[in-house]
Design a protein around this motif. Structure first.
Motif, PDB file in Angstrom:
ATOM      1  N   TYR A  13       0.810  -1.227   0.000  1.00 13.39           N
ATOM      2  CA  TYR A  13       0.000   0.000   0.000  1.00 13.39           C
ATOM      3  C   TYR A  13       0.844   1.278   0.000  1.00 13.39           C
ATOM      4  CZ  TYR A  13      -3.648  -3.341   1.162  1.00 13.39           C
ATOM      5  OH  TYR A  13      -4.508  -4.409   1.133  1.00 13.39           O
ATOM      6  N   SER A  15       3.297   2.424   2.264  1.00 10.74           N
ATOM      7  CA  SER A  15       3.910   3.010   3.468  1.00 10.74           C
ATOM      8  C   SER A  15       5.360   2.567   3.649  1.00 10.74           C
ATOM      9  CB  SER A  15       3.090   2.676   4.710  1.00 10.74           C
ATOM     10  OG  SER A  15       3.021   1.290   4.936  1.00 10.74           O
ATOM     11  N   THR A  16       5.691   1.354   3.246  1.00 10.58           N
ATOM     12  CA  THR A  16       7.080   0.892   3.412  1.00 10.58           C
ATOM     13  C   THR A  16       8.004   1.627   2.439  1.00 10.58           C
ATOM     14  OG1 THR A  16       6.199  -1.265   4.019  1.00 10.58           O
ATOM     15  CG2 THR A  16       8.553  -1.150   3.552  1.00 10.58           C
ATOM     16  N   PRO A  56       6.753  -5.088   4.577  1.00 10.31           N
ATOM     17  CA  PRO A  56       5.741  -5.192   5.636  1.00 10.31           C
ATOM     18  C   PRO A  56       5.405  -6.634   5.991  1.00 10.31           C
ATOM     19  CG  PRO A  56       4.687  -4.737   3.533  1.00 10.31           C
ATOM     20  CD  PRO A  56       6.167  -4.742   3.267  1.00 10.31           C
ATOM     21  N   PHE A  60       0.553 -12.436   8.796  1.00 11.26           N
ATOM     22  CA  PHE A  60       1.518 -13.240   9.570  1.00 11.26           C
ATOM     23  C   PHE A  60       2.762 -13.637   8.768  1.00 11.26           C
ATOM     24  CE2 PHE A  60      -2.835 -14.196  10.924  1.00 11.26           C
ATOM     25  CZ  PHE A  60      -2.797 -13.599  12.173  1.00 11.26           C
ATOM     26  N   GLN A 105       6.670 -12.726  14.531  1.00 10.76           N
ATOM     27  CA  GLN A 105       6.336 -13.148  13.155  1.00 10.76           C
ATOM     28  C   GLN A 105       7.560 -13.030  12.246  1.00 10.76           C
ATOM     29  OE1 GLN A 105       3.043 -10.704  11.889  1.00 10.76           O
ATOM     30  NE2 GLN A 105       1.662 -11.555  13.417  1.00 10.76           N
ATOM     31  N   GLY A 126       3.454   0.938  11.318  1.00 10.47           N
ATOM     32  CA  GLY A 126       2.980   1.048   9.943  1.00 10.47           C
ATOM     33  C   GLY A 126       1.699   1.855   9.816  1.00 10.47           C
ATOM     34  N   ILE A 137      -9.899  -8.017   1.043  1.00  7.83           N
ATOM     35  CA  ILE A 137      -9.403  -7.432   2.290  1.00  7.83           C
ATOM     36  C   ILE A 137     -10.415  -6.425   2.840  1.00  7.83           C
ATOM     37  CG2 ILE A 137      -7.510  -6.114   3.344  1.00  7.83           C
ATOM     38  CD1 ILE A 137      -6.595  -8.828   2.347  1.00  7.83           C
TER      39      ILE A 137
HETATM   40  C1  FMN Z   1      -4.550  -7.090   5.229  1.00  9.79           C
HETATM   41  C2  FMN Z   1      -3.474  -6.706   6.198  1.00  9.79           C
HETATM   42  C3  FMN Z   1      -2.837  -7.693   6.920  1.00  9.79           C
HETATM   43  C4  FMN Z   1      -1.831  -7.364   7.820  1.00  9.79           C
HETATM   44  N1  FMN Z   1      -1.232  -8.358   8.541  1.00  9.79           N
HETATM   45  C5  FMN Z   1      -0.243  -8.035   9.427  1.00  9.79           C
HETATM   46  C6  FMN Z   1       0.382  -9.068  10.191  1.00  9.79           C
HETATM   47  O1  FMN Z   1       0.101 -10.253  10.072  1.00  9.79           O
HETATM   48  N2  FMN Z   1       1.335  -8.693  11.086  1.00  9.79           N
HETATM   49  C7  FMN Z   1       1.684  -7.388  11.281  1.00  9.79           C
HETATM   50  O2  FMN Z   1       2.545  -7.121  12.109  1.00  9.79           O
HETATM   51  N3  FMN Z   1       1.129  -6.401  10.530  1.00  9.79           N
HETATM   52  C8  FMN Z   1       0.165  -6.683   9.639  1.00  9.79           C
HETATM   53  N4  FMN Z   1      -0.425  -5.696   8.885  1.00  9.79           N
HETATM   54  C9  FMN Z   1       0.030  -4.300   9.020  1.00  9.79           C
HETATM   55  C10 FMN Z   1       0.935  -3.896   7.841  1.00  9.79           C
HETATM   56  O3  FMN Z   1       2.228  -4.422   8.030  1.00  9.79           O
HETATM   57  C11 FMN Z   1       0.954  -2.358   7.732  1.00  9.79           C
HETATM   58  O4  FMN Z   1      -0.304  -1.955   7.306  1.00  9.79           O
HETATM   59  C12 FMN Z   1       2.031  -1.830   6.787  1.00  9.79           C
HETATM   60  O5  FMN Z   1       2.152  -0.432   6.989  1.00  9.79           O
HETATM   61  C13 FMN Z   1       1.694  -2.114   5.325  1.00  9.79           C
HETATM   62  O6  FMN Z   1       2.800  -1.743   4.512  1.00  9.79           O
HETATM   63  P1  FMN Z   1       2.665  -1.192   3.012  1.00  9.79           P
HETATM   64  O7  FMN Z   1       1.842   0.096   3.069  1.00  9.79           O
HETATM   65  O8  FMN Z   1       4.076  -0.919   2.600  1.00  9.79           O
HETATM   66  O9  FMN Z   1       2.010  -2.242   2.199  1.00  9.79           O
HETATM   67  C14 FMN Z   1      -1.444  -5.998   7.991  1.00  9.79           C
HETATM   68  C15 FMN Z   1      -2.081  -5.017   7.239  1.00  9.79           C
HETATM   69  C16 FMN Z   1      -3.083  -5.360   6.355  1.00  9.79           C
HETATM   70  C17 FMN Z   1      -3.763  -4.273   5.567  1.00  9.79           C
END
Ligand code: FMN
Length: 171
Positions: A13, A15-16, A56, A60, A105, A126, A137
């Protein structure tokens, strides 16, 4: 020898990627040469003296691009200093259990690649933004409010530590 650092990221999405760019900007202020690329676009690690991998945790698991990157570049990663970060927690930054769960994790994922020995490993807060979710989702996520608990001061402080470690590891 010039220290050239790769900040490689995976993101779903966005943020990373923003965190990777912030880490790179701080490293540049520490007089390191830095490139930022999506992990899936990196063909070779030969140009780099140090590597930072960010991705991210999702469902899990650590983002599959990060897992594939480790498998693809095993030899070169073994020969260079490497640091790792994972975005995960999205709720209250003081919720120690959420941070511990995310760390567990990531450690579980990295236990599958025992040859991989990063010199630093960081869990970062995050973003949770339901407006970006697509099916299924958006159906599974429920009605949780949006949040962004990225701590930019902490991110820059960690990057400054890395600048020392990655800069000195190769000079
Ligand atoms: C569908 C979904 C599942 C996620 N599952 C986990 C998880 O299992 N463990 C965790 O620590 N964070 C989890 N997160 C949090 C993400 O790591 C966090 O939203 C992160 O900022 C997403 O990074 P991105 O924007 O670079 O994709 C989840 C987020 C989403 C939206």
């Amino acid at each position: 020898m010039i220290n050239r650092i790769l900040v490689g990221y995976a993101t779903r999405y966005g943020s990373t990627q923003e965190v990777a760019e912030a880490i790179a900007a701080t490293l540049r202020t520490c007089e390191l040469e830095v490139e930022v690329h999506p992990l899936r676009e990196v063909k070779s690690l030969a140009p780099y003296t140090g590597i930072i991998i960010g991705a991210p945790l999702m469902m899990f698991r650590w983002h599959k691009d990060a897992q594939r990157f480790l498998a693809r570049h095993r030899r070169e990663l073994s020969e260079r200093p490497v640091a790792v970060f994972a975005l995960g927690p999205v709720h209250d930054p003081r919720d120690e259990k959420e941070w511990a769960d995310s760390r567990a994790q990531l450690e579980k994922e990295l236990a599958k690649v025992p040859w991989f020995k990063p010199l630093a490993l960081e869990i970062l807060g995050g973003v949770f933004d339901p407006t970006k979710f697509r099916f299924p989702i958006n159906k599974l996520a429920g009605a949780e409010p949006a949040s962004d608990i990225r701590d930019w001061d902490a991110i820059r402080a960690w990057a400054r530590e890395l600048a020392q470690e990655l800069g000195s590891a190769t000079s």
